[in-house]
Design a protein around this motif. Structure first.
Motif, PDB file in Angstrom:
ATOM      1  N   TYR A 122     140.754  -1.729  16.541  1.00  0.00           N
ATOM      2  CA  TYR A 122     139.536  -1.718  15.715  1.00  0.00           C
ATOM      3  C   TYR A 122     139.420  -0.427  14.909  1.00  0.00           C
ATOM      4  O   TYR A 122     139.164  -0.452  13.696  1.00  0.00           O
ATOM      5  N   ASN A 174     128.839  -3.676   8.009  1.00  0.00           N
ATOM      6  CA  ASN A 174     128.579  -5.085   8.313  1.00  0.00           C
ATOM      7  C   ASN A 174     128.609  -5.978   7.078  1.00  0.00           C
ATOM      8  O   ASN A 174     128.817  -7.191   7.191  1.00  0.00           O
ATOM      9  N   VAL A 199     134.790  -6.823   8.896  1.00  0.00           N
ATOM     10  CA  VAL A 199     134.378  -7.779   9.920  1.00  0.00           C
ATOM     11  C   VAL A 199     135.565  -8.616  10.404  1.00  0.00           C
ATOM     12  O   VAL A 199     135.723  -8.879  11.603  1.00  0.00           O
ATOM     13  N   ILE A 239     134.400  -6.547  17.470  1.00  0.00           N
ATOM     14  CA  ILE A 239     133.021  -6.861  17.102  1.00  0.00           C
ATOM     15  C   ILE A 239     132.494  -8.065  17.872  1.00  0.00           C
ATOM     16  O   ILE A 239     131.346  -8.071  18.338  1.00  0.00           O
TER      17      ILE A 239
END
Length: 273
Positions: free
Chosen positions: A62, A115, A121, A128
């Protein structure tokens, strides 16, 4: 309440608190000029704690492929990601993420910007959208800081050796009272600790006043060294220096640290420094 609203409320509370409880008159440092005040960066230090290799791998994926690319699209550079060097007393694996901000407004806006970024995303989906019973970390500690006046902006360390051998030393100094905390901050600035670290080649990344954290009042700073042997030699030179001996002999700087923590870190391969 949404995170952004909470942070905005926190900022407002901090401002009101500072207005109602101004810094005690312990500092001999001149008031920072408007230019210095405007350039003093803010830092968020996030500390991830883990209990499994799978968590570590998911968070690394991530950070490397979602967080850092998306943050850089917002004009934020020089993001540091470090691994904690565990020891006999602290065996919990941790990852430290240091993100600099030009202003508090930039910090508060970041989450909504991330976001709204479809690529972020998608790239960070495993992190997430992790299920409640398989989270990518045990917990996160978030510390918010503002740079010292004598080093208002982060500096990139001048190290070129193997990353795995580098020592990034993160320190936290707590003080027994707010007055003594500002006295310790003054010791770094007007007292010359920042300048002494510079003279001795400590390659400091930042010095910061902790605005919000789990342990206050305190300051934090990070120095860097080619390896542990170099680190030990640097600190020996610091302790033996005439500047430090003169500082520690000054009665006005007595008893301004009640507790100190030291964490040894090394940079990941995808860290900016």
């Amino acid at each position: 309440m949404k995170t952004l609203q909470f942070l905005s409320l926190l900022l407002a509370t901090l401002v009101l608190t500072n207005c109602g409880n101004p810094k005690p008159e312990v500092s001999e440092s001149p008031e920072p000029t408007q230019t210095v005040a405007q350039t003093r960066e803010f830092y968020q230090l996030k500390v991830y704690s883990f209990s499994s290799e799978n968590q570590i791998a998911t968070t690394d994926e991530y950070l490397q492929h979602a967080y850092i690319p998306a943050v850089k699209k917002q004009g934020i550079d020089n993001i540091g990601v470090f691994k904690f060097i565990t020891n006999e007393k602290d065996t919990v694996p941790k990852t430290y993420v240091l993100t600099p901000f030009k202003s508090m407004e930039q910090f508060l806006a970041l989450e909504n910007q991330l976001n709204a970024n479809a690529a972020y995303v998608q790239a960070g989906s495993a992190y997430i959208n992790a299920p409640y019973d398989n989270p990518p970390y045990d917990h996160i500690e978030s510390i918010l800081l503002q740079a010292f006046t004598d080093m208002p902006m982060m500096q990139m360390p001048k190290l070129d050796g193997p990353r795995a051998e580098r020592i990034y030393e993160l320190r936290s100094y707590e003080s027994p009272t707010e007055k003594l905390y500002w006295n310790k901050v003054d010791m770094f600035n007007a007292g010359g600790e920042v300048a002494l670290f510079g003279r001795l080649g400590f390659n400091a990344v930042f010095y910061g006043e902790v605005i919000s954290g789990s342990r206050m009042p305190n300051l934090m700073y990070m120095t860097t060294h080619a390896d542990m042997t170099t680190r030990d030699k640097n600190w020996e030179a610091f302790v033996d220096s005439p500047e430090w001996k003169a500082l520690t002999a000054m009665p006005k700087y007595e008893n301004n640290v009640s507790h100190a923590d030291i964490w040894f870190l090394y940079p990941t391969e995808y860290s900016d420094y």
